[in-house]
Design a protein around this motif. Sequence first.
Motif, PDB file in Angstrom:
ATOM      1  N   GLY A  61       0.767  -1.229   0.000  1.00 55.65           N
ATOM      2  CA  GLY A  61       0.000   0.000   0.000  1.00 55.65           C
ATOM      3  C   GLY A  61       0.805   1.289   0.000  1.00 55.65           C
ATOM      4  O   GLY A  61       0.232   2.350   0.182  1.00 55.65           O
ATOM      5  N   HIS A  62       2.117   1.222  -0.219  1.00 57.77           N
ATOM      6  CA  HIS A  62       2.885   2.455  -0.306  1.00 57.77           C
ATOM      7  C   HIS A  62       2.518   3.228  -1.572  1.00 57.77           C
ATOM      8  O   HIS A  62       2.704   4.428  -1.652  1.00 57.77           O
ATOM      9  CB  HIS A  62       4.387   2.165  -0.260  1.00 57.77           C
ATOM     10  N   ARG A 165     -11.683 -11.877  -3.904  1.00 57.82           N
ATOM     11  CA  ARG A 165     -10.593 -11.027  -4.385  1.00 57.82           C
ATOM     12  C   ARG A 165      -9.890 -10.408  -3.182  1.00 57.82           C
ATOM     13  O   ARG A 165     -10.316 -10.618  -2.041  1.00 57.82           O
ATOM     14  CB  ARG A 165     -11.096  -9.952  -5.344  1.00 57.82           C
ATOM     15  N   ILE A 166      -8.816  -9.681  -3.442  1.00 58.81           N
ATOM     16  CA  ILE A 166      -8.110  -8.987  -2.371  1.00 58.81           C
ATOM     17  C   ILE A 166      -8.031  -7.506  -2.701  1.00 58.81           C
ATOM     18  O   ILE A 166      -8.183  -7.102  -3.853  1.00 58.81           O
ATOM     19  CB  ILE A 166      -6.682  -9.554  -2.164  1.00 58.81           C
ATOM     20  N   GLU A 167      -7.798  -6.737  -1.669  1.00 61.65           N
ATOM     21  CA  GLU A 167      -7.641  -5.294  -1.814  1.00 61.65           C
ATOM     22  C   GLU A 167      -6.385  -4.890  -1.050  1.00 61.65           C
ATOM     23  O   GLU A 167      -6.212  -5.280   0.110  1.00 61.65           O
ATOM     24  CB  GLU A 167      -8.869  -4.613  -1.221  1.00 61.65           C
ATOM     25  N   VAL A 168      -5.518  -4.126  -1.703  1.00 58.74           N
ATOM     26  CA  VAL A 168      -4.282  -3.680  -1.060  1.00 58.74           C
ATOM     27  C   VAL A 168      -4.584  -2.456  -0.206  1.00 58.74           C
ATOM     28  O   VAL A 168      -5.167  -1.484  -0.679  1.00 58.74           O
ATOM     29  CB  VAL A 168      -3.196  -3.323  -2.102  1.00 58.74           C
ATOM     30  N   LEU A 173      -3.126  -6.987   3.033  1.00 52.74           N
ATOM     31  CA  LEU A 173      -4.029  -7.370   1.943  1.00 52.74           C
ATOM     32  C   LEU A 173      -5.346  -7.747   2.588  1.00 52.74           C
ATOM     33  O   LEU A 173      -5.412  -8.694   3.370  1.00 52.74           O
ATOM     34  CB  LEU A 173      -3.490  -8.580   1.175  1.00 52.74           C
ATOM     35  N   LYS A 174      -6.388  -7.023   2.293  1.00 53.26           N
ATOM     36  CA  LYS A 174      -7.703  -7.297   2.858  1.00 53.26           C
ATOM     37  C   LYS A 174      -8.423  -8.299   1.959  1.00 53.26           C
ATOM     38  O   LYS A 174      -8.469  -8.141   0.744  1.00 53.26           O
ATOM     39  CB  LYS A 174      -8.515  -6.010   2.966  1.00 53.26           C
ATOM     40  N   LEU A 175      -8.964  -9.352   2.572  1.00 50.59           N
ATOM     41  CA  LEU A 175      -9.723 -10.357   1.829  1.00 50.59           C
ATOM     42  C   LEU A 175     -11.154  -9.843   1.654  1.00 50.59           C
ATOM     43  O   LEU A 175     -11.806  -9.461   2.626  1.00 50.59           O
ATOM     44  CB  LEU A 175      -9.732 -11.688   2.567  1.00 50.59           C
ATOM     45  N   ILE A 176     -11.619  -9.855   0.404  1.00 46.67           N
ATOM     46  CA  ILE A 176     -12.977  -9.390   0.081  1.00 46.67           C
ATOM     47  C   ILE A 176     -13.808 -10.631  -0.236  1.00 46.67           C
ATOM     48  O   ILE A 176     -13.460 -11.409  -1.116  1.00 46.67           O
ATOM     49  CB  ILE A 176     -12.965  -8.425  -1.118  1.00 46.67           C
ATOM     50  N   PHE A 177     -14.937 -10.790   0.461  1.00 46.86           N
ATOM     51  CA  PHE A 177     -15.730 -11.993   0.352  1.00 46.86           C
ATOM     52  C   PHE A 177     -16.830 -11.913  -0.688  1.00 46.86           C
ATOM     53  O   PHE A 177     -17.251 -12.921  -1.208  1.00 46.86           O
ATOM     54  CB  PHE A 177     -16.347 -12.356   1.699  1.00 46.86           C
TER      55      PHE A 177
END
Length: 179
Positions: A61-62, A165-168, A173-177
Motif C-alpha cells: 500500500g505504499h 478477491r483482495i484489496e491492497v 491485503l484485505k480479503l474481500i468476500f
Amino acid sequence: MIKHLLIIATLLVLTGCVSQYSITEKALANYLNNEIHFEVKEGNQLFGIEMKVNDVDVRLGHKTDTMAIEAHSTIKIRNPLVPIKAQLTAQFEAKPWYDANTHSVYLRDLNLVKVESSPKEIENTLKSVAPQVMSFLTHFLATQPVYVLDIKESNQALLAEMTRRIEVQPGKLKLIFKE
C-alpha cells in the motif's frame, strides 16, 4: 440439508468475525521466506553464476494497489580472472491478485525498481549479468504464489472458500468476500 444449514449458520456467525480478515506484510514475508526457495546456477566449473535469495521483505500500500518486494540475495560469479561474491538487493513492485481456484495470491505487472550491490565497487561488474539474473527472479516471482491460504486449517479453509478477491491497503491485503 443439515450440513448446508450448519455451514450457513457458521458463515453467518463468522461473517462478523472474518469480514475484516487480512494478510499482513509480516505474514507475506514469512510465507515467502519459509515456503519459496529461489536458487539459480548457470554455467560450468570455470564460468558461471550462482544466485540464492536469502531474505525477502514486503511492503503493502505504499502506492495504490501495489506490493513492493525487496529480495536480498547472495550472488557468485565464477571466472578464472576475477571471481566475484556479492550481496544483491533487488526491489520489485507488482499488483497482487487472488486466484479463488487455488486460494493463492499471485503478482502481475511485476517491475524491477532498483538493484543495489554490496560491496559497491563491483556494481559496474554486476551490471553485465544483472539483467539475466533479474530475469530469472522476475519470472519466478510472476509464476509462483506469494501466499496460499492453508485449506487444511479450518479457519483458513473457510476463508479460502469465501474470498473472491483482495484489496491492497497500507500494511495488509484485505480479503474481500463478496463481489
